[in-house]
Write an enzyme that holds these catalytic residues in place. Structure first.
Site, PDB file in Angstrom:
ATOM      1  N   CYS A 115       0.870  -1.170   0.000  1.00 53.46           N
ATOM      2  CA  CYS A 115       0.000   0.000   0.000  1.00 53.46           C
ATOM      3  C   CYS A 115       0.910   1.224   0.000  1.00 53.46           C
ATOM      4  CB  CYS A 115      -0.937  -0.020   1.208  1.00 53.46           C
ATOM      5  SG  CYS A 115      -0.091  -0.152   2.787  1.00 53.46           S
ATOM      6  N   HIS A 126      27.989 -11.480   1.855  1.00 53.28           N
ATOM      7  CA  HIS A 126      27.340 -11.238   0.564  1.00 53.28           C
ATOM      8  C   HIS A 126      28.370 -11.493  -0.536  1.00 53.28           C
ATOM      9  CE1 HIS A 126      25.211  -9.246  -2.710  1.00 53.28           C
ATOM     10  NE2 HIS A 126      24.142  -9.143  -1.939  1.00 53.28           N
TER      11      HIS A 126
END
Length: 627
Positions: free
Chosen positions: A28, A557
């Protein structure tokens, strides 16, 4: 900014259990709304610790993560990384779970209404501007001028064609044919049908079935019901039509079945439901408008949290169509939104906690100027509790005044400072003056109450000291913030160590994800740097989230932009939730394949909870904590 959004999206995906735990995701104005297979997997504290996440909430069968105004960008990164979007079941290959029918209904209504808000808001404000510049006020243009007529049509369009727009959003929510849904809903506002159903003489389909007369322009519920019917008719027809005829016979049968049932049964039923809802609201308001608005505005933050506010939107839009104004939702939300802004500013001016101050000011501005209150609620007022009490008190008192003067909203827009024009009455009068006065009262009162009530709350200087007493114990819920003994963590990847600031990714280089360094690997292997648990391994296998038995949380990562490789150059030797011992091989990767794919091999290694642990120092290739 794109890299920052991508890293935040990856962290959120991992926190909710990876793509394998996601059934669907939508958003939203401020929240990512996940439908998860297992809602017990995400841990509230871990999710809210992610930088960029303002809070979490569970409502309407959704796991909601509050991001703020940048949620659209984060959503796109989530979809790109997982391949899962807002289509129900797009990520669901598991067993369907029973869901509360009330929750299902709320989720369906919100899924239908949320996407069309921009068009409704734009149309409503255009109508307000025409009132301001038209003959009623400034008189800049005549209501018979070409410009006025064209702009008036633009303002009316989203309301007049609401059945069509709702049918489209409903079809997206239900994952059925959008074009057939729009086709059926369009019949409700087809000019000849409107004329036919407006005549005094009775109307019959096939000369036998009576068709109830009524006007369906600006209606919502008939289109929702017709799309639900179309969903099941489509499934049924698909089962019985031969493959060779599906392209032409299937759509024909679907609309021939759905359209008559909609006209004769569902559309009249939808109007009855809408009128009934409006009657209930008008009855409550008519009994004691001051009491209705006091309770409604005072409790609005909690109504929004549960998603119940969506049930009032259809009635609000019906009221804007006839009699032309709303006396419940728009005034109540104006009081509540303004009170959230005032309370948040009260905290911002009072607190000596830099992190809270940095969060409170933009959250208050968002609530004040845009009516977006989730950052204020979840990041400040609800988090500190007393400011939320202050906001509810101020909102309730303001709502009481709205009921006394019977304040009216004449356009649908999220109530805030920049949208106050929605209270200008086309017929003139004091309505706009009342709105300004109540707006100011709500803002000032909530500011003062929050400023006073948070005097001894955790927004003072002692908050920092108290935070340092927080315990995180061994391997579980609780280890002291600063580890009692010096802990050295070796590099998990062999290679050249470089400062984190030299990593070619602003998210890592800025330290926003934690403290550590970068590695230019010389060997495509990741080894466990300590004893612990693998909390997260991405489906694309390019990143690992590890937690030591002492509570140290590490993100490894491998490479940059490697999420785009979809796991091709990686081989995992560990899974989510599995334990490992120091020195175990966790992951292998092909350095040359990563290079050939055009990705950077720099591998950030960061301690994501370094701030909680008192910071990290780097000695050669070791990360040193505590002591």
């Amino acid at each position: 900014m794109a890299d920052k959004n991508r890293e935040l999206a990856e962290a959120v995906i991992a926190a909710v259990g990876g793509a394998s735990n996601i059934t669907s995701v939508t958003h939203c104005m401020t929240r990512l709304r996940f439908v998860l297979k297992d809602q017990s997997i995400p841990k509230k504290e871990e999710v809210e610790r992610i930088k960029g996440v303002m809070g979490t909430n569970i409502a309407g069968g959704q796991y909601q993560i509050i991001i703020g105004n940048s949620v659209g960008s984060i959503y796109r990164e989530v979809v790109a990384a997982t391949g899962i979007g807002d289509t129900p079941g797009s990520g669901d290959d598991g067993e369907k779970k029973k869901v509360n029918p009330v929750i299902t209904a709320l989720d369906f209504i919100s899924g239908c209404m949320a996407p069309l808000f921009p068009a409704i808001i734009a149309g409503g404000l255009i109508k307000v501007l025409l009132v301001i510049f038209g003959p009623t006020f400034l008189g800049v243009m005549s209501d018979t001028s070409d410009t006025y007529i064209l702009m008036n049509a633009l303002g009316d369009a989203p309301f007049y064609f609401l059945p069509v727009i709702v049918a489209f959003t409903a079809s997206r929510k239900l994952n059925c044919n959008s074009y057939l849904a729009v086709m059926v809903a369009s019949v409700l506002i087809y000019p000849d049908v409107i004329t036919l159903l407006g005549e005094e003489s009775s109307t019959y389909l096939f000369g036998v079935i009576p068709v109830t007369h009524g006007s369906y322009s600006s209606s919502i519920i008939p289109a929702m019901l017709s799309t639900i019917l179309l969903k099941y008719v489509e499934i049924l027809v698909d089962r019985f039509t031969p493959d060779w005829s599906k392209n032409f016979l299937k759509p024909l049968i679907i609309v021939v079945i759905t359209a008559p049932i909609t006209l004769c049964l569902l559309a009249p039923l939808g109007i009855m439901v809408g009128n009934g809802l409006q009657f209930v609201i008008n009855s409550v308001y008519g009994f004691a408008p001051w009491l209705a608005l006091l309770i409604f505005a005072g409790l609005m933050p909690f109504i929004v949290m549960t998603g119940m506010h969506w049930t009032f939107v259809p009635a609000c839009l019906l009221a804007l169509a006839d009699p032309g104004y709303d006396v419940m939702l728009i005034p109540a939300m104006m009081c509540s939104n303004t009170a959230q802004a005032g309370a948040t500013f009260g905290v911002a001016f009072k607190t000596k906690n830099k992190a809270m101050k940095q969060m409170a000011f933009p959250a208050g501005i968002s609530a004040l100027l845009a009516g977006v209150t989730e950052p204020a609620m979840y990041g400040v007022t609800l988090k500190l509790k007393k400011p939320m009490v202050a906001a509810c008190i101020a909102g309730g008192i303001s709502g009481f005044l709205c009921g006394l003067v019977q304040l009216k909203g004449f356009a649908f827009a999220t109530p805030c400072l920049t949208a106050l024009v929605q209270f200008i009455s086309p017929g003139g009068g004091n309505n706009f003056t009342y709105a300004i006065a109540i707006f100011a009262l709500s803002l000032i009162l909530s500011f003062v109450l929050a400023f006073i009530m948070t005097k001894n709350d955790k927004t003072e200087e002692d908050a920092d000291a108290e935070d340092k007493k927080t315990v995180i114990a061994d391997g579980a819920d609780s280890v002291t913030n600063v580890l009692p003994e010096k802990t050295e963590i070796p590099c998990p990847v062999k290679g050249e160590i470089i400062p984190l600031s030299e990593v070619k990714d602003n998210t890592f280089a800025s330290g926003i994800l934690g403290e550590g360094y970068g590695v230019i690997p010389s060997e495509g292997k990741v080894f466990a740097p300590f004893d612990g648990v693998c909390e997260n391994i991405f489906d694309t296998l390019h990143a690992l989230g590890l937690k030591s038995d002492q509570g140290v949380e590490m993100l490894i990562h491998v490479g940059l932009e490697t999420v785009t490789l979809n796991g091709a150059p990686f081989q995992a030797h560990i899974g989510n939730g599995e334990r490992f011992r120091k020195g175990d091989l966790l992951l292998e990767f092909d350095i040359e394949a990563i290079r050939k794919a055009g990705c950077e091999i720099q591998t950030p290694v960061v301690i994501t909870n370094a701030e909680d642990l008192g910071g990290v120092t780097i000695e050669e290739s070791r990360l040193v904590i505590g002591g």
